[in-house]
Motif scaffolding. Structure first.
Motif, PDB file in Angstrom:
ATOM      1  N   ASP B  96      77.944 -29.604  41.592  1.00 55.30           N
ATOM      2  CA  ASP B  96      78.316 -30.300  40.355  1.00 55.30           C
ATOM      3  C   ASP B  96      77.412 -31.502  40.105  1.00 55.30           C
ATOM      4  OD1 ASP B  96      80.575 -29.055  38.951  1.00 55.30           O
ATOM      5  OD2 ASP B  96      81.623 -29.284  40.849  1.00 55.30           O
ATOM      6  N   ILE B  97      77.068 -32.225  41.160  1.00 56.72           N
ATOM      7  CA  ILE B  97      76.204 -33.400  40.985  1.00 56.72           C
ATOM      8  C   ILE B  97      74.811 -32.956  40.523  1.00 56.72           C
ATOM      9  CG2 ILE B  97      75.037 -35.289  42.193  1.00 56.72           C
ATOM     10  CD1 ILE B  97      77.548 -35.495  43.974  1.00 56.72           C
ATOM     11  N   GLU B  98      74.360 -31.852  41.076  1.00 58.40           N
ATOM     12  CA  GLU B  98      73.046 -31.341  40.659  1.00 58.40           C
ATOM     13  C   GLU B  98      73.050 -31.061  39.156  1.00 58.40           C
ATOM     14  OE1 GLU B  98      70.245 -28.260  39.559  1.00 58.40           O
ATOM     15  OE2 GLU B  98      72.318 -27.740  40.010  1.00 58.40           O
ATOM     16  N   ARG B  99      74.140 -30.525  38.677  1.00 56.96           N
ATOM     17  CA  ARG B  99      74.208 -30.224  37.242  1.00 56.96           C
ATOM     18  C   ARG B  99      74.336 -31.498  36.412  1.00 56.96           C
ATOM     19  NH1 ARG B  99      78.420 -25.610  36.492  1.00 56.96           N
ATOM     20  NH2 ARG B  99      77.758 -25.870  34.319  1.00 56.96           N
ATOM     21  N   ILE B 100      75.033 -32.496  36.926  1.00 60.68           N
ATOM     22  CA  ILE B 100      75.094 -33.783  36.227  1.00 60.68           C
ATOM     23  C   ILE B 100      73.677 -34.331  36.072  1.00 60.68           C
ATOM     24  CG2 ILE B 100      75.831 -36.198  36.470  1.00 60.68           C
ATOM     25  CD1 ILE B 100      78.459 -35.092  37.747  1.00 60.68           C
ATOM     26  N   GLY B 101      72.897 -34.226  37.131  1.00 58.61           N
ATOM     27  CA  GLY B 101      71.501 -34.649  37.074  1.00 58.61           C
ATOM     28  C   GLY B 101      70.710 -33.874  36.028  1.00 58.61           C
ATOM     29  N   ASP B 102      70.939 -32.564  35.964  1.00 58.08           N
ATOM     30  CA  ASP B 102      70.267 -31.739  34.956  1.00 58.08           C
ATOM     31  C   ASP B 102      70.589 -32.220  33.549  1.00 58.08           C
ATOM     32  OD1 ASP B 102      69.091 -30.008  36.704  1.00 58.08           O
ATOM     33  OD2 ASP B 102      70.439 -28.321  36.303  1.00 58.08           O
ATOM     34  N   TYR B 103      71.859 -32.467  33.297  1.00 64.88           N
ATOM     35  CA  TYR B 103      72.259 -32.893  31.958  1.00 64.88           C
ATOM     36  C   TYR B 103      71.655 -34.253  31.614  1.00 64.88           C
ATOM     37  CZ  TYR B 103      75.535 -29.008  31.490  1.00 64.88           C
ATOM     38  OH  TYR B 103      76.083 -27.755  31.375  1.00 64.88           O
ATOM     39  N   ALA B 104      71.630 -35.161  32.600  1.00 68.63           N
ATOM     40  CA  ALA B 104      71.034 -36.480  32.360  1.00 68.63           C
ATOM     41  C   ALA B 104      69.554 -36.325  32.029  1.00 68.63           C
ATOM     42  CB  ALA B 104      71.229 -37.376  33.585  1.00 68.63           C
ATOM     43  N   ALA B 105      68.847 -35.488  32.786  1.00 73.11           N
ATOM     44  CA  ALA B 105      67.420 -35.270  32.532  1.00 73.11           C
ATOM     45  C   ALA B 105      67.216 -34.655  31.153  1.00 73.11           C
ATOM     46  CB  ALA B 105      66.822 -34.374  33.613  1.00 73.11           C
ATOM     47  N   ASN B 106      68.129 -33.776  30.766  1.00 73.46           N
ATOM     48  CA  ASN B 106      68.013 -33.151  29.459  1.00 73.46           C
ATOM     49  C   ASN B 106      68.192 -34.169  28.327  1.00 73.46           C
ATOM     50  OD1 ASN B 106      68.960 -31.218  27.106  1.00 73.46           O
ATOM     51  ND2 ASN B 106      67.878 -30.003  28.639  1.00 73.46           N
ATOM     52  N   VAL B 107      69.091 -35.131  28.526  1.00 74.22           N
ATOM     53  CA  VAL B 107      69.263 -36.200  27.531  1.00 74.22           C
ATOM     54  C   VAL B 107      67.952 -36.971  27.395  1.00 74.22           C
ATOM     55  CG1 VAL B 107      70.443 -38.389  27.045  1.00 74.22           C
ATOM     56  CG2 VAL B 107      71.775 -36.419  27.832  1.00 74.22           C
ATOM     57  N   ALA B 108      67.328 -37.293  28.525  1.00 73.99           N
ATOM     58  CA  ALA B 108      66.055 -38.034  28.491  1.00 73.99           C
ATOM     59  C   ALA B 108      64.973 -37.206  27.790  1.00 73.99           C
ATOM     60  CB  ALA B 108      65.617 -38.383  29.901  1.00 73.99           C
ATOM     61  N   LYS B 109      64.942 -35.916  28.083  1.00 77.65           N
ATOM     62  CA  LYS B 109      63.924 -35.027  27.518  1.00 77.65           C
ATOM     63  C   LYS B 109      64.032 -34.967  25.995  1.00 77.65           C
ATOM     64  CE  LYS B 109      62.211 -30.517  29.019  1.00 77.65           C
ATOM     65  NZ  LYS B 109      62.659 -29.388  29.871  1.00 77.65           N
ATOM     66  N   ARG B 110      65.253 -34.880  25.503  1.00 78.58           N
ATOM     67  CA  ARG B 110      65.445 -34.819  24.056  1.00 78.58           C
ATOM     68  C   ARG B 110      65.131 -36.131  23.365  1.00 78.58           C
ATOM     69  NH1 ARG B 110      67.781 -30.525  21.821  1.00 78.58           N
ATOM     70  NH2 ARG B 110      68.632 -29.065  23.321  1.00 78.58           N
ATOM     71  N   SER B 111      65.152 -37.221  24.121  1.00 78.73           N
ATOM     72  CA  SER B 111      64.863 -38.505  23.467  1.00 78.73           C
ATOM     73  C   SER B 111      63.398 -38.545  23.024  1.00 78.73           C
ATOM     74  CB  SER B 111      65.179 -39.668  24.404  1.00 78.73           C
ATOM     75  OG  SER B 111      64.175 -39.817  25.376  1.00 78.73           O
TER      76      SER B 111
END
Lengths: 240, 240
Positions: B96-111
């Motif tokens: 689950d933490i790995e996926r939280i990290g993925d989502y956070a990285a995705n937010v940064a990527k879209r910025s």
């Protein structure tokens, strides 16, 4: 100490075979869910959509059981390197399948509010994405069942086709939204549904990586940089 | 056979403590990533956004190591029921933490693409969602560290606040899109970013369920139906 060893090893191997079979069945269930989700969307059948959503519990349940089976399997004998790879792959593949099931259920769930709004939105593109994704999942399950690293690698490489189809569909939806504000709400649902299907493809590639690692003992990433330098353009895609 | 037992058990316990520490550190890293993602969005700092995206590899690497540690840990002794719960919880929480990290990285990527379009879109709502999600993740990590089932249950229950904030923000974005077609592209990015953050909250609740199960040996769902019948309206939310 020696008398029981043969029996334990045999039971370990048959347990592992049973586990692989369980995971493949779980995977087939998740593909069926994806196909059902698209079917209910096209037929605008709310009750059937709710059945698809409800079926996801069975996949979640299977993943829990597989997790517990894996842990029990490890208790059967002190694991060796190849055992650890098998067991680790089983756990991760089951987890990817569980998420494929989640995404499929989410597609079905969104078809319910979508069926209440005007049917202006282009649903056909979603069908194409789902066909590509279902094909990937079926292929990678076959690769896992047969421990076929090359077949897994093909799935991993071919996911780019789904990614491109997704990007095209995404752009198409944006034009619909810009044309008429009444399209915004239905197209937003379709955007998320398309994204869910594109993510299913990502999970198929995760499974491919795990099959590759299980069979070869090497991570797929290394192979990829040796074998295919062109397939990963570092562009930030709109719908990524 | 007896002489080594104490040593093995001690090493098992210290290995388990080490594993818990690793997982909590991995979780803190994922929260830091989420906060950094929002920060770079507000500063429209593309280079910093790319750093956040790159950092996600470290979290993925940690999860792989934890997976392998878990499997090694199981090899240290024939597991008992409570061991299996600990080990199983560790695996699932790391995932689950790995996926939280993925989502956070995705937010940064879209910025990154977002910073190239006009800054008309309401970014403040995203900040609020991220603050709620980061708070949930921190709380549930503390609950995991202290094996505190009640604290985990609070996180599980409070996720509804994030869900409601997400639904509100989603509706707000739709109105922006309807007002002016030029808002559609930036708002679509924000929709996906908001969805990513809402999913981070879902993973915090998954972690809470695993902490609950680890401590009590009972699934949280059963407890929930006994304790709180009002928290799960069967409505299909727009942005779900």
């Amino acid at each position: 100490m020696n008398t029981g060893t043969d029996h334990i090893i045999k039971s370990y191997d048959s347990e592992l075979a049973r586990l692989t079979g369980e995971i493949v069945r779980m995977g087939e269930l998740s593909v069926t869910q994806l196909e059902a989700a698209i079917d209910v969307l096209e037929r605008r059948d709310e009750r059937a959509a709710q059945r698809v959503v409800g079926n996801d519990d069975a996949i979640d349940q299977l993943e829990q059981e597989i997790g517990h089976d894996v842990v029990r399997l490890l208790a059967l004998r002190a694991p060796m390197a190849s055992d650890l790879r098998n067991v680790y792959a089983a756990l991760r593949i089951a987890s990817d399948i569980e998420r494929i099931g989640d995404y499929a259920a989410n597609v079905a769930k969104r078809s319910i509010p979508l069926s209440m709004v005007a049917p202006v939105a282009p649903v056909g593109g979603l069908h194409q994405l789902a066909t590509l994704a279902a094909g990937e999942v079926r292929e990678v399950l076959a690769a896992y069942r047969d421990r076929d690293a090359e077949r897994a690698y093909q799935v991993w490489k071919d996911d780019v086709v789904l990614d491109e189809a997704y990007t095209g569909y995404f752009r198409q939806l944006l034009t619909y939204m810009m044309e008429d504000p009444r399209n915004i709400t239905p197209c937003t649902h379709l955007l998320f549904m398309a994204k869910n299907i594109e993510r299913i493809g990502d999970h198929a590639t995760n499974i491919a990586e795990n099959v590759w690692f299980q069979v070869t003992g090497e991570p797929l990433d290394k192979q990829r940089s040796k074998r295919d330098l062109t397939s990963s353009p570092e562009t930030t895609k709109l719908g990524e």
